[in-house]
Structure formats: C-alpha cells, structure tokens
Design a protein around this motif. Structure first.
Motif, PDB file in Angstrom:
ATOM      1  N   VAL A 174      46.220  36.942 -35.836  1.00 62.71           N
ATOM      2  CA  VAL A 174      45.558  38.146 -35.315  1.00 62.71           C
ATOM      3  C   VAL A 174      46.564  39.075 -34.657  1.00 62.71           C
ATOM      4  O   VAL A 174      47.431  38.640 -33.884  1.00 62.71           O
ATOM      5  CB  VAL A 174      44.458  37.761 -34.308  1.00 62.71           C
ATOM      6  N   VAL A 175      46.459  40.358 -34.981  1.00 63.28           N
ATOM      7  CA  VAL A 175      47.226  41.383 -34.282  1.00 63.28           C
ATOM      8  C   VAL A 175      46.243  42.460 -33.822  1.00 63.28           C
ATOM      9  O   VAL A 175      45.501  43.031 -34.619  1.00 63.28           O
ATOM     10  CB  VAL A 175      48.345  41.987 -35.168  1.00 63.28           C
ATOM     11  N   ARG A 176      46.186  42.675 -32.535  1.00 67.85           N
ATOM     12  CA  ARG A 176      45.291  43.688 -31.982  1.00 67.85           C
ATOM     13  C   ARG A 176      45.809  45.085 -32.307  1.00 67.85           C
ATOM     14  O   ARG A 176      47.023  45.310 -32.404  1.00 67.85           O
ATOM     15  CB  ARG A 176      45.179  43.527 -30.474  1.00 67.85           C
ATOM     16  N   THR A 177      44.874  46.030 -32.444  1.00 69.43           N
ATOM     17  CA  THR A 177      45.238  47.389 -32.823  1.00 69.43           C
ATOM     18  C   THR A 177      44.494  48.410 -31.973  1.00 69.43           C
ATOM     19  O   THR A 177      43.543  48.085 -31.259  1.00 69.43           O
ATOM     20  CB  THR A 177      44.911  47.649 -34.309  1.00 69.43           C
ATOM     21  N   ALA A 255      63.584  44.900 -35.380  1.00 68.98           N
ATOM     22  CA  ALA A 255      63.538  43.504 -35.827  1.00 68.98           C
ATOM     23  C   ALA A 255      63.247  42.576 -34.647  1.00 68.98           C
ATOM     24  O   ALA A 255      62.441  41.641 -34.758  1.00 68.98           O
ATOM     25  CB  ALA A 255      64.854  43.128 -36.494  1.00 68.98           C
ATOM     26  N   ASP A 256      63.891  42.842 -33.518  1.00 69.32           N
ATOM     27  CA  ASP A 256      63.626  42.036 -32.315  1.00 69.32           C
ATOM     28  C   ASP A 256      62.176  42.177 -31.875  1.00 69.32           C
ATOM     29  O   ASP A 256      61.545  41.201 -31.446  1.00 69.32           O
ATOM     30  CB  ASP A 256      64.557  42.465 -31.185  1.00 69.32           C
ATOM     31  N   MET A 257      61.636  43.395 -31.971  1.00 74.73           N
ATOM     32  CA  MET A 257      60.249  43.642 -31.589  1.00 74.73           C
ATOM     33  C   MET A 257      59.290  42.837 -32.476  1.00 74.73           C
ATOM     34  O   MET A 257      58.361  42.195 -31.978  1.00 74.73           O
ATOM     35  CB  MET A 257      59.938  45.138 -31.697  1.00 74.73           C
ATOM     36  N   ILE A 258      59.524  42.868 -33.779  1.00 75.34           N
ATOM     37  CA  ILE A 258      58.636  42.139 -34.692  1.00 75.34           C
ATOM     38  C   ILE A 258      58.743  40.640 -34.460  1.00 75.34           C
ATOM     39  O   ILE A 258      57.728  39.921 -34.427  1.00 75.34           O
ATOM     40  CB  ILE A 258      58.981  42.490 -36.158  1.00 75.34           C
ATOM     41  N   HIS A 259      59.962  40.157 -34.283  1.00 79.16           N
ATOM     42  CA  HIS A 259      60.139  38.719 -34.017  1.00 79.16           C
ATOM     43  C   HIS A 259      59.405  38.319 -32.736  1.00 79.16           C
ATOM     44  O   HIS A 259      58.738  37.271 -32.697  1.00 79.16           O
ATOM     45  CB  HIS A 259      61.629  38.397 -33.896  1.00 79.16           C
ATOM     46  N   ALA A 260      59.510  39.156 -31.712  1.00 77.58           N
ATOM     47  CA  ALA A 260      58.825  38.855 -30.453  1.00 77.58           C
ATOM     48  C   ALA A 260      57.316  38.853 -30.636  1.00 77.58           C
ATOM     49  O   ALA A 260      56.608  37.985 -30.088  1.00 77.58           O
ATOM     50  CB  ALA A 260      59.232  39.868 -29.387  1.00 77.58           C
ATOM     51  N   GLN A 261      56.790  39.803 -31.392  1.00 76.19           N
ATOM     52  CA  GLN A 261      55.353  39.820 -31.639  1.00 76.19           C
ATOM     53  C   GLN A 261      54.921  38.558 -32.387  1.00 76.19           C
ATOM     54  O   GLN A 261      53.858  37.987 -32.092  1.00 76.19           O
ATOM     55  CB  GLN A 261      54.978  41.060 -32.459  1.00 76.19           C
ATOM     56  N   ASN A 262      55.722  38.129 -33.348  1.00 73.53           N
ATOM     57  CA  ASN A 262      55.375  36.945 -34.136  1.00 73.53           C
ATOM     58  C   ASN A 262      55.438  35.657 -33.325  1.00 73.53           C
ATOM     59  O   ASN A 262      54.701  34.704 -33.610  1.00 73.53           O
ATOM     60  CB  ASN A 262      56.303  36.826 -35.348  1.00 73.53           C
ATOM     61  N   GLY A 268      48.207  39.534 -29.603  1.00 77.26           N
ATOM     62  CA  GLY A 268      47.381  38.614 -30.359  1.00 77.26           C
ATOM     63  C   GLY A 268      45.941  38.482 -29.903  1.00 77.26           C
ATOM     64  O   GLY A 268      45.419  39.277 -29.117  1.00 77.26           O
ATOM     65  N   ALA A 269      45.307  37.421 -30.394  1.00 74.01           N
ATOM     66  CA  ALA A 269      43.869  37.233 -30.237  1.00 74.01           C
ATOM     67  C   ALA A 269      43.444  37.029 -28.795  1.00 74.01           C
ATOM     68  O   ALA A 269      42.286  37.263 -28.446  1.00 74.01           O
ATOM     69  CB  ALA A 269      43.418  36.044 -31.089  1.00 74.01           C
TER      70      ALA A 269
END
Length: 296
Positions: A174-177, A255-262, A268-269
């Motif tokens: 889940v990724v909140r938007t 890239a660091d931002m996406i890795h951190a989100q993952n 997230g949920a």
C-alpha cells in the motif's frame, strides 16, 4: 498581503486560483515568478508580480515587503547539484526575511515521514526545511501529503500507447496518495485564516489504501481497458532520471527516497486517512484528471 511562490507550478497555480476565487479584494496577493508572462492574463490583472526566483534573497525581500503571509514551496529541480543544498538555498533566504521583515505566517508544502524517514533524499531535505522555518518562531503550517496522484500524469504516454506504467515502488504494498487539489485547498484555507498560531504538521492522506497494482485496477476500470504496472528497480529508475537530464546527485536523492519508501513504510497502510483535508479518492481523480489526460 499574501505572497505566493511557484504560481505557475502544479500546486502553486491552484493555490493562487483558489485564493483569487475566494478573495473579496480586501487581501492583496503578490506572486514571485521567474516568468510572469506565463500567468494567465486574467490572473496577471489581479495580482502584483515580482520577477525572479524565491531563492534569490533580494527578490524574496522585495516580494515580502509589507506582507504578513506566504505560501512556500521549494520546487523540485532535477538539475540541482545537491539535494540538501538545493533546499537550503531556498530556506535560508526565507528564514532571513522572517527575521527581518515581519512575516507572521508561513504555509509550506512538506511531506509525511517526520520521525520515521531516514536518508530519504528530497523527503529528508523537506523535513529539515520545516525544522529551520519553525525555529524562527513564525506561525507555521507544514502541509504533509504522501505520494501525489498527479505523479502518474508523467506516464500518460505509456498508459495511452502500451496500457502500462513503470513503478519502482513495491507494487504489492500500500502507498497512500493525495490529490494536488486537496493540497491547494488546504493551503488556501490556511492562508485566508489569520487565527491559527504556533507550528503544526497538517497530514493530507487520501481515503484509499491501494497498492500500485490496486491503482492499476482502478485505472483499468476508469479507462475501460487493461492497464498494468511494470515493476522496475530503483537503479533503473535512477538511470531513467539521469537519461532525462537529472544530475547524478538529484537522481541518487530520488533513488534514496524510493528505497526509503519501500523499506520504511512512512507512506504506507498504517497512515490513517484524513477526510477533512484530503477527501479526493483515487477513482475520482482518475475520472476527472487522468482519463482526460490519457485520451488527450
């Protein structure tokens, strides 16, 4: 006097439009724009424009003369040599103006992730911006959305041609938007309200708890055609950015931002929705924004 930064940008232009629609003329509006000619003619007639960048201390000082409120956004700049330095270059002049010219209230676009996000590129830099502004003692509201729905508009050509969009976020998580319209609405509301004080984060979390795959299902239903997510790696996303002209530093920050989100889950949920500040559902946004963009 209200000052608006990025008045021709994705969020700033909608904040400005809402202010002008709601205003009665009693509170004048001034904008800072690199190219005021990009403002719609009907808008130029109703605002005072200061030409230049709001990272320029002289421009910002001129624009804030006699102003008591400002809408603040440090614009993403893929050509920046350094992510943290880019945010500091915008934030420091604002802090100096707050101390020297009597700005009373700042409403800025920030992000979710405070206390959780680490080594998250632009997210970490944005949260550091909040801390620097709040330290001046100004009344401050940090608008904190997760991922903006409008990010998907960058892939309308691929959706139109192939029925696919590429995603480096984990596609089954889940990724909140949040929709830009909701960020702008809350910013305009706060700018027109002179009763709030102190410093607070304002979460703007839409009503959906969708994974990227779940989002693709909604897009398929709205467009009445199959649409799927193509999973790419963070490294592939970084290479795409440098291929489009981003600096190595900016691409690495993303890239660091996406890795951190993952890995850290701050979009997230577990994030509760905030219907008062972010009522727009992803399906509604797809119907009203994405569908016309894809169909041209």
């Amino acid at each position: 006097m209200i000052v608006i930064t990025t008045p021709t940008g994705q969020i700033g232009r909608e904040v400005l439009a809402r202010l002008l629609a709601a205003g009665d003329g009693a509170t004048p509006v001034r904008v800072i724009a690199r190219d005021p000619a990009r403002l719609p003619p009907e808008t130029r007639e109703r605002v005072e424009a200061v030409q230049g960048s709001h990272a320029d201390p002289a421009v910002l000082k001129e624009a804030c003369e006699g102003a008591d409120r400002i809408f603040w956004l440090a614009p993403p700049t893929p050509g920046a040599a350094d992510v943290e330095g880019h945010f500091r270059a915008f934030t420091q002049p604002l802090c100096e103006v707050i101390g020297g010219q009597g700005l009373e209230r700042v409403v800025a676009v920030s992000t979710l992730g405070r206390g959780v996000a680490e080594n998250a590129g632009p997210i970490s830099a944005s949260l550091a911006m909040d801390e620097a502004i709040a330290a001046t003692g100004v009344h401050y509201r940090a608008l904190c959305p997760p991922s903006l729905m409008e990010n998907l508009l960058r892939q309308t050509a691929s959706i139109r041609a192939e029925g696919v969009w590429s995603e480096a976020l984990v596609r089954d998580r889940v990724v909140r938007t949040c929709a830009v319209r909701d960020v702008a609405a809350e910013a305009a509301r706060l700018l027109l309200d002179d009763s709030w004080t102190g410093y607070e984060d304002v979460p703007l979390v839409g009503p959906d708890a969708l994974t990227p795959e779940g989002m693709a299902q909604v897009v398929s239903e709205v467009l009445d055609r199959p649409v799927r997510v193509r999973q790419i790696t963070v490294a592939e996303q970084k290479a795409r950015l440098t291929g489009f002209g981003a600096t190595e530093a900016w691409a690495q920050g993303v890239a660091d931002m996406i890795h951190a989100q993952n890995t850290q889950g701050f979009y997230g949920a577990t994030r509760p929705s905030t219907p008062d500040t972010a009522p727009t559902s992803f399906r509604q946004w797809c119907e009203e924004v994405l569908k016309p963009a894809v169909r041209g």
